[in-house]
Design an enzyme around this catalytic site. Structure first.
Site, short mmCIF file in Angstrom:
data_model
loop_
_atom_site.label_atom_id
_atom_site.label_comp_id
_atom_site.label_asym_id
_atom_site.label_seq_id
_atom_site.Cartn_x
_atom_site.Cartn_y
_atom_site.Cartn_z
N THR A 167 122.00 6.61 -125.15
CA THR A 167 121.21 6.40 -126.35
C THR A 167 119.93 7.25 -126.32
OG1 THR A 167 120.35 4.51 -125.14
CG2 THR A 167 121.93 4.04 -126.87
N CYS A 207 117.23 -4.27 -129.37
CA CYS A 207 117.16 -3.54 -128.09
C CYS A 207 115.99 -4.03 -127.24
CB CYS A 207 117.00 -2.06 -128.38
SG CYS A 207 116.97 -1.10 -126.87
N PHE A 218 117.30 0.34 -133.50
CA PHE A 218 117.25 -0.48 -132.28
C PHE A 218 117.86 -1.87 -132.51
CE2 PHE A 218 113.98 2.71 -131.36
CZ PHE A 218 114.41 3.11 -130.09
C1 HEM Z 1 120.60 -3.44 -127.49
C2 HEM Z 1 119.78 0.94 -129.44
C3 HEM Z 1 117.64 2.37 -125.30
C4 HEM Z 1 119.01 -1.78 -123.20
C5 HEM Z 1 120.56 -2.38 -128.37
C6 HEM Z 1 121.05 -2.40 -129.73
C7 HEM Z 1 120.82 -1.18 -130.27
C8 HEM Z 1 120.18 -0.37 -129.26
C9 HEM Z 1 121.19 -0.73 -131.69
C10 HEM Z 1 121.73 -3.61 -130.42
C11 HEM Z 1 123.23 -3.47 -130.37
C12 HEM Z 1 123.99 -4.59 -131.03
O1 HEM Z 1 123.45 -5.33 -131.85
O2 HEM Z 1 125.19 -4.72 -130.73
C13 HEM Z 1 119.13 1.70 -128.48
C14 HEM Z 1 118.63 3.04 -128.71
C15 HEM Z 1 118.00 3.44 -127.55
C16 HEM Z 1 118.14 2.35 -126.59
C17 HEM Z 1 118.78 3.83 -130.01
C18 HEM Z 1 117.30 4.73 -127.21
C19 HEM Z 1 116.86 5.60 -128.08
C20 HEM Z 1 117.81 1.37 -124.37
C21 HEM Z 1 117.31 1.38 -123.02
C22 HEM Z 1 117.72 0.22 -122.42
C23 HEM Z 1 118.45 -0.54 -123.42
C24 HEM Z 1 116.51 2.52 -122.38
C25 HEM Z 1 117.51 -0.30 -121.02
C26 HEM Z 1 116.53 -0.03 -120.28
C27 HEM Z 1 119.55 -2.57 -124.19
C28 HEM Z 1 120.07 -3.93 -123.95
C29 HEM Z 1 120.51 -4.40 -125.18
C30 HEM Z 1 120.27 -3.34 -126.16
C31 HEM Z 1 120.10 -4.65 -122.60
C32 HEM Z 1 121.11 -5.77 -125.46
C33 HEM Z 1 120.01 -6.73 -125.80
C34 HEM Z 1 120.52 -8.12 -126.09
O3 HEM Z 1 121.51 -8.26 -126.82
O4 HEM Z 1 119.92 -9.07 -125.61
N1 HEM Z 1 120.02 -1.13 -128.11
N2 HEM Z 1 118.82 1.32 -127.21
N3 HEM Z 1 118.48 0.19 -124.58
N4 HEM Z 1 119.69 -2.27 -125.53
FE1 HEM Z 1 119.15 -0.52 -126.37
#
Ligand code: HEM
Length: 462
Positions: A269, A406, A399
Site C-alpha cells: 500500500t 487503517c 484508508f
Molecule cells: C486497514 C489502506 C498502510 C495496517 C486498511 C484499510 C485500508 C487501508 C483501505 C481498510 C480495509 C478494509 O476495510 O477492508 C492503507 C493504505 C496505506 C496503508 C492506502 C498506505 C498508503 C498501512 C500500514 C500498516 C497498515 C503502513 C501497518 C503498519 C493496516 C491494518 C488494517 C488496515 C492492521 C486493519 C485494521 C482493522 O481492521 O482493525 N488499510 N493502509 N496499513 N491497515 Fe492500512
C-alpha cells in the site's frame, strides 16, 4: 424490501457475473460497468449478489457503522488461512479483533510514530545512497525499490528485524513466501476452497509458504522474549499490552498473525502510493518544481527532522491527491446489518455486500467538478481538504472507514513524507521513457506497471 432493485449485467446460473470480469484487470471491468450503470449496480459474485457504489454520496451513506459492517469475504477470507487472527482479516465480533484494536491503537498514535522517525529516516537515507551510487544514467525500477523501503521500514519499526533488502537481489525467504501467499490467496478467492484443494501442488506450496511466514515470525517473537531489550515498538506493545476492557493479553498466535499482517498491510500500500506519486510528479513538471521549492525553503540542505514533517503542506497535498486518483486499495466492502434503502431509492438486503469503489467515487464530478480526472494537488491543501470533507463527507476514503479503518495511516504518512522530502532534496528526476503512460498492475493492491526513472544528484549528498 421497499426500494428499487439494482441494475446490472445479466447474471448466469452458477457462475453469476464472474466470467464477465477480466481477472487480469478487475478495475477495467468495474470501470466499464460504472460507465454503463452509473452510481450503483449489482454483480453476482462467488459470495453473493454484491452492490457496487461509485459516488461519494453513496460511499458516505454506506460508511454508517450503525447500518453496515466490514465483511470477511474474498481475498480477506483466504488470507485467514495464513493469519486467522490478524486484525485486517478478523470479523469485528471476534473478541481477538477488539483486544488487538484496543492494545494497538495507542501504539500507532502520534507519539510512538514520531519515536519511529529516526529508523524511518535511516532506511530512507539508505535508499538515497543506493540511488546516488547508481549514477544518473541507470534506470530505477521504482515500485521495486519503494517496496524494499516499505518492507524494511515496517519490519524494523514494528519488530526490530532487518531484511536489508537493498543489499540483496534475491529477496529474503520471508518476502518471497509472503508474495506467493498473497498471490495464491487472490487466486483461491476466485476458485473457492474446494476447487483450490484439488490443485495439489499449488495447495501444498501455499501451506508451505504459510509455514515459512509463521516460523520466521515465531523466531522473532522467541528472540525478543529471550532477550527483552527494553525497546518500545509494536511487538513490545503486543507482548506487554493488557486490554483495558477485558483485562486480557494477546496470545502468541495473535501476536504472530499481527506481525505478519503489518508486513502485508503495510508494504504494498505504501510503496504503491510512493510509486504513483512519482508518476504524477514526473508527468506534472510544475507540481514537481513547486514540491522541490517547498523542500528547499522549509528544509534547505540540512538534515530532515520529525518537526519538518508538519511543515510541508504541498507535499502532504501531493500524497492526498495521489491517493485520490490512485487509491492503492481501490475498493473495500461493507455488509448491510438490516434490510435497508440507500440513496433514497435503492434496495439493499440484510447481509448483502456493498463494494465501495473508490477508484471512481474519488473522481466524482459532483465533488471535484470537471477537473475530477486531473492531478491538481492544490485542491487537497488543508483548507480545501477540510472544506471538501464538510461538504462531501464521503469524498476521500483511501484508508477505509471508522473503527475498521487503517491503523497504520500515520505510520505510512510519516514514512512517505520522509522519503519524498529526502528524494526531492537530493535528486533531479526524469522518466526513463518520456512517453510512459500510466498502466496499473493489480494484485491485492495496485501499483504502476513498468514505471522507471533516472535520478541525478542535485549537489553532494545531504
Ligand atoms: C486497514 C489502506 C498502510 C495496517 C486498511 C484499510 C485500508 C487501508 C483501505 C481498510 C480495509 C478494509 O476495510 O477492508 C492503507 C493504505 C496505506 C496503508 C492506502 C498506505 C498508503 C498501512 C500500514 C500498516 C497498515 C503502513 C501497518 C503498519 C493496516 C491494518 C488494517 C488496515 C492492521 C486493519 C485494521 C482493522 O481492521 O482493525 N488499510 N493502509 N496499513 N491497515 Fe492500512
Amino acid at each position: 424490501l421497499g426500494g428499487l432493485p439494482l441494475p446490472g449485467p445479466r447474471a448466469y446460473p452458477i457462475v453469476g457475473n464472474v466470467l464477465q470480469i477480466d481477472t487480469s484487470s478487475t478495475l477495467k471491468s468495474l470501470d466499464k460497468f460504472t460507465d454503463q450503470y452509473g452510481e450503483i449496480y449489482r454483480l453476482v459474485l462467488p459470495w453473493g449478489t454484491t452492490a457496487i457504489v461509485t459516488t461519494a454520496a453513496l460511499v458516505h451513506e454506506v460508511s454508517d457503522e450503525t447500518r453496515f459492517k466490514k465483511p470477511i469475504i474474498a481475498d480477506l477470507e483466504q488470507l485467514r488461512n495464513g493469519v486467522p487472527a490478524g486484525m485486517f482479516t478478523t470479523p469485528t465480533e471476534e473478541p481477538v479483533w477488539g483486544i488487538a484494536h484496543r492494545v494497538l491503537t495507542p501504539a500507532f498514535g502520534p507519539v510512538p510514530i514520531q519515536e519511529m522517525f529516526p529508523e524511518m529516516h535511516e532506511l530512507a537515507a539508505q535508499l538515497v545512497m543506493k540511488w546516488a551510487r547508481h549514477g544518473p544514467e541507470q534506470s530505477i525500477a521504482v515500485s521495486e525499490d519503494f517496496t524494499r523501503l516499505a518492507l524494511d521500514t515496517i519490519a524494523l519499526c514494528s519488530m526490530n528485524f532487518r531484511f536489508n533488502s537493498y543489499y540483496h537481489d534475491e529477496l529474503h525467504p520471508f518476502i518471497t513466501a509472503m508474495a506467493n501467499f498473497l498471490t495464491e490467496s487472490g487466486n483461491r478467492s476466485l476458485k473457492g476452497n474446494f476447487l483450490s484443494s484439488l490443485f495439489f501442488w499449488s495447495s501444498n506450496k501455499y501451506f508451505a509458504d504459510i509455514k515459512t511466514l509463521r516460523d520466521i515470525a515465531q523466531s522473532v517473537l522467541d528472540a525478543r522474549r529471550a532477550n527483552p531489550n527494553g525497546r518500545k515498538d509494536l511487538l513490545s506493545a503486543m507482548l506487554d499490552g493488557v486490554d483495558r476492557k477485558t483485562g486480557e493479553k494477546l496470545d502468541d498466535g495473535a501476536i504472530i498473525d499481527n506481525l505478519i499482517t503489518f508486513l502485508i498491510a503495510g508494504h504494498e500500500t505504501t510503496s504503491g502510493m510512493l510509486s504513483f506519486a512519482f508518476v504524477m510528479l514526473l508527468k506534472n513538471p510544475e507540481t514537481l518544481k513547486k514540491a522541490r521549492q517547498e523542500v528547499d525553503e522549509v528544509i534547505g540542505r540540512g538534515p530532515i527532522t520529525a518537526e519538518h514533517m508538519k511543515k510541508l503542506p504541498y507535499i502532504t497535498a501531493i500524497l492526498r491527491e495521489t491517493l485520490r486518483l490512485c487509491p492503492t486499495i481501490p475498493s473495500y466492502g461493507v455488509q448491510a446489518l438490516e434490510d435497508t434503502v440507500i440513496g433514497g431509492k435503492w434496495a439493499i438486503a440484510k447481509g448483502q455486500v456493498v463494494l465501495l469503489y473508490l477508484a471512481r467515487s474519488h473522481r466524482d464530478k459532483a465533488v471535484y467538478g470537471e477537473t475530477a480526472d486531473e492531478f491538481i494537488p492544490e485542491r487537497m491543501l488543508d483548507e480545501n481538504f477540510d472544506r471538501l470533507s464538510k461538504e462531501h463527507p464521503g469524498f476521500w476514503k483511501p484508508f477505509g472507514n471508522g473503527q475498521r479503518g487503517c491503523i497504520g495511516r500515520a505510520f505510512a504518512w510519516q514514512e512517505a513524507m520522509v522519503i519524498m522530502a529526502m528524494l526531492l532534496q537530493n535528486f533531479d528526476f526524469k522518466m526513463s521513457d518520456p512517453s510512459y503512460e500510466l498502466k496499473i498492475k493489480e494484485t491485492l493492491t495496485t501499483k504502476p506497471e513498468g514505471f522507471e526513472m533516472k535520478a541525478k544528484l542535485r549537489h553532494g549528498l545531504t
